[in-house]
Motif scaffolding. Structure first.
Motif, PDB file in Angstrom:
ATOM      1  N   HIS A  33       0.797  -1.006   0.079  1.00  0.00           N
ATOM      2  CA  HIS A  33       0.062  -0.165  -0.032  1.00  0.00           C
ATOM      3  C   HIS A  33       0.942   1.246  -0.115  1.00  0.00           C
ATOM      4  O   HIS A  33       1.926   1.218   0.349  1.00  0.00           O
ATOM      5  CB  HIS A  33      -0.938   0.093   1.338  1.00  0.00           C
ATOM      6  N   ASP A  34       0.379   2.386  -0.683  1.00  0.00           N
ATOM      7  CA  ASP A  34       1.250   3.662  -0.446  1.00  0.00           C
ATOM      8  C   ASP A  34       1.267   4.128   0.854  1.00  0.00           C
ATOM      9  O   ASP A  34       2.115   4.722   1.027  1.00  0.00           O
ATOM     10  CB  ASP A  34       0.435   4.709  -1.650  1.00  0.00           C
ATOM     11  N   CYS A  94      -7.997   0.690  10.155  1.00  0.00           N
ATOM     12  CA  CYS A  94      -6.878   1.086   9.251  1.00  0.00           C
ATOM     13  C   CYS A  94      -7.407   1.223   8.023  1.00  0.00           C
ATOM     14  O   CYS A  94      -8.398   0.316   7.702  1.00  0.00           O
ATOM     15  CB  CYS A  94      -5.831   0.076   9.229  1.00  0.00           C
ATOM     16  N   VAL A  95      -7.354   2.384   7.322  1.00  0.00           N
ATOM     17  CA  VAL A  95      -7.716   2.683   5.942  1.00  0.00           C
ATOM     18  C   VAL A  95      -6.417   2.512   4.952  1.00  0.00           C
ATOM     19  O   VAL A  95      -5.479   3.376   5.049  1.00  0.00           O
ATOM     20  CB  VAL A  95      -8.270   4.254   5.959  1.00  0.00           C
ATOM     21  N   ALA A  96      -6.348   1.536   4.163  1.00  0.00           N
ATOM     22  CA  ALA A  96      -5.270   1.346   3.264  1.00  0.00           C
ATOM     23  C   ALA A  96      -5.392   2.180   1.998  1.00  0.00           C
ATOM     24  O   ALA A  96      -6.555   1.927   1.266  1.00  0.00           O
ATOM     25  CB  ALA A  96      -5.125  -0.224   2.893  1.00  0.00           C
ATOM     26  N   VAL A  97      -4.545   2.631   1.418  1.00  0.00           N
ATOM     27  CA  VAL A  97      -4.546   3.667   0.262  1.00  0.00           C
ATOM     28  C   VAL A  97      -3.621   3.015  -0.715  1.00  0.00           C
ATOM     29  O   VAL A  97      -2.474   2.606  -0.412  1.00  0.00           O
ATOM     30  CB  VAL A  97      -4.265   4.993   0.677  1.00  0.00           C
ATOM     31  N   GLU A 106       3.680   3.137   4.245  1.00  0.00           N
ATOM     32  CA  GLU A 106       3.862   4.183   5.267  1.00  0.00           C
ATOM     33  C   GLU A 106       2.383   4.193   6.203  1.00  0.00           C
ATOM     34  O   GLU A 106       1.534   4.354   5.708  1.00  0.00           O
ATOM     35  CB  GLU A 106       4.196   5.470   4.533  1.00  0.00           C
ATOM     36  N   VAL A 107       2.838   4.427   7.345  1.00  0.00           N
ATOM     37  CA  VAL A 107       1.816   4.368   8.006  1.00  0.00           C
ATOM     38  C   VAL A 107       1.576   5.762   8.790  1.00  0.00           C
ATOM     39  O   VAL A 107       2.556   6.579   9.353  1.00  0.00           O
ATOM     40  CB  VAL A 107       1.742   3.464   9.468  1.00  0.00           C
ATOM     41  N   ALA A 158      -6.399   4.458  12.921  1.00  0.00           N
ATOM     42  CA  ALA A 158      -7.130   5.301  13.929  1.00  0.00           C
ATOM     43  C   ALA A 158      -8.097   4.533  14.687  1.00  0.00           C
ATOM     44  O   ALA A 158      -8.583   3.579  14.491  1.00  0.00           O
ATOM     45  CB  ALA A 158      -7.946   6.263  13.010  1.00  0.00           C
ATOM     46  N   GLY A 159      -8.081   5.153  15.977  1.00  0.00           N
ATOM     47  CA  GLY A 159      -9.242   4.594  16.892  1.00  0.00           C
ATOM     48  C   GLY A 159     -10.700   4.969  16.725  1.00  0.00           C
ATOM     49  O   GLY A 159     -11.536   4.315  17.046  1.00  0.00           O
ATOM     50  N   ARG A 160     -10.680   5.907  15.816  1.00  0.00           N
ATOM     51  CA  ARG A 160     -12.124   6.356  15.234  1.00  0.00           C
ATOM     52  C   ARG A 160     -12.074   6.733  13.808  1.00  0.00           C
ATOM     53  O   ARG A 160     -11.396   7.528  13.473  1.00  0.00           O
ATOM     54  CB  ARG A 160     -12.682   7.677  15.959  1.00  0.00           C
TER      55      ARG A 160
END
Length: 439
Positions: free
Chosen positions: A2-3, A21-24, A42-43, A8-10
């Motif tokens: 993922h790029d 987690c939102v993977a882009v 990268e996180v 995030a907790g919310r």
């Protein structure tokens, strides 16, 4: 690989708020995963007081370029948008010169915007007397729908549709599935009302609720007769809510918006001579404001968008009769709506629905407005509990004139990403010019 991965907790998703987690990848949301899922790339770790929300979609913005760039402009408007969590805006066809009423004018506006936009920008077309034959070509060129006025617009180059021309326009748009978005105030009612002076009460009397109610009723019947899709802009009169709900139950294709200033301010609190509050239709009484909030809760009002309509300080001088009518609010809309919503028991997910998901749906922007796989990675890191006070001189708007100056709000945008790339308003603009139906 993922790029980028946001952890995030919310996270506000279409299914509600959740940790994750939102993977882009390649500018799109590839996946929404549990917070403990193994990820590569990268996180970006959000702080405990931050929430990840989708970028807002503001479908009611007057950028004013070309022709009146001293009022605003694509560079300043889109910088303000990004700093306020708006990643997509749709520009109105008037206040720029030329107005967007034919394909040549649309090309001129696109050229003015090219290379100057920090967020993605689309365009409405205009329906004015005599341009019926231009509507289909504008639609084919990618505008998102068509705006008209039912009374004087305030600028001579964008005249209102007379009563006899509205129905032919609706029938024309029905033929190719376009929506008419309407400034609905009755011209005769306003013409017969007393002229305003320095007192805010006199301005309210000059733009009575009845003018708005009558125009909306008139529009709904013509939409019923023609089967057309219509959208009521900047609803300020709560009196109209029952007939809008009734028309929708009857199958009329009508959507409705209101604006942060109608949900925030009240006529009783507007000082005489404070023309920064002047807008049309006007900010009405506190009881009316609370009924608009009820209209949102009940689903009669679909969207909340800014109607950002700025001008130079000189044009706001004078009394309520002579000053320009418009509220500048593009950068503060999210905080203003959230501040009012949380005080009335609404959730951040409600606000996202009104300001991101529903406006994207209105404009047919299927890749925008939600954190879901396949959507554009337009993301905002928002601190919903952080208080701040608006300073008009520190906003990115071109001119420091807004009724929000000195207003205490809650909720701060700490970062905005457009298609997975963090927006730096001091750097090269990376926004795209959008066309209806294009991926």
């Amino acid at each position: 690989m993922h790029d980028l991965v946001f952890r995030a907790g919310r996270i506000v998703t279409p299914a509600g708020e959740r940790p994750g987690c939102v993977a882009v990848r390649d500018g799109r949301i590839a996946a929404v995963l549990p917070i403990g899922a193994p990820v590569d790339g990268e996180v970006v770790d959000l702080a405990a007081d931050e929430v990840l929300v989708p970028g807002l979609v503001d479908t009611h913005v007057h950028v004013n370029e070309p022709g009146r760039t001293e009022w605003e402009g694509f560079a300043s408007a889109t910088a303000a948008a990004a700093l306020g969590g708006v990643t997509t805006l749709v520009d109105m066809p008037l206040n720029s010169i030329p107005p967007t009423v034919d394909v040549a004018a649309l090309a001129t506006k696109r050229e003015a915007a090219r290379g100057r936009c920090h967020v993605d920008v689309g365009f409405w077309g205009g329906a004015v007397p005599g341009n019926l034959a231009e509507l289909r070509p504008l639609h084919d060129a990618g505008v998102f729908g068509f705006k008209c006025f039912l009374l004087d617009s305030g600028v001579e180059e964008f005249p209102p549709l007379p009563p006899g021309e509205l129905e032919p326009v609706l029938r024309e748009l029905t033929g190719f599935g376009a929506r008419l978005i309407v400034h609905a105030e009755d011209a005769e009612s306003v013409d017969r009302a007393p002229a305003p002076g320095p007192a805010y009460r006199s301005f309210l009397e000059s733009r009575p609720r009845g003018a708005e109610n009558l125009a909306i009723a008139w529009l709904l019947e013509r939409a019923r007769w023609t089967g057309a899709a219509v959208h009521v802009l900047h609803l300020s009169s709560s009196d109209a809510l029952p007939m809008l709900a009734s028309a929708r139950r009857d199958g009329v294709d009508v959507t409705v918006e209101t604006c942060p200033h109608y949900l925030t301010f009240a006529a009783e609190d507007v000082p005489d001579g404070a023309t920064q509050y002047k807008c049309c239709p006007p900010i009405r009484e506190a009881a009316n404001r609370e009924l608009l909030w009820r209209g949102l809760a009940d689903g009669v009002i679909d969207v909340v968008v800014s109607d950002h309509s700025p001008c130079t300080p000189e044009l706001k001088r004078g009394d309520f009769g002579s000053a320009w009518g418009g509220v500048a609010s593009l950068q503060v809309g999210l905080a203003a709506v959230w501040s009012g919503a949380r005080a009335r028991g609404h959730s951040l997910a409600d606000v996202v629905g009104w300001t991101a998901t529903a406006p994207a749906r209105l404009a047919g922007l299927d890749a925008k407005g939600a954190i879901a796989p396949g959507r554009d990675a337009d993301l905002v890191v928002f601190a919903p509990d952080e208080p701040w006070v608006v300073d008009a001189h520190r906003l990115a708007h071109r001119n420091p004139v807004t009724p929000y100056d000195g207003r205490a709000l809650t909720g701060v945008v700490r970062g905005t990403w457009l298609r997975g790339r963090r927006i730096d308003v001091t750097g090269p603009p990376a926004g795209r010019l959008l066309r209806r139906g294009a991926p």
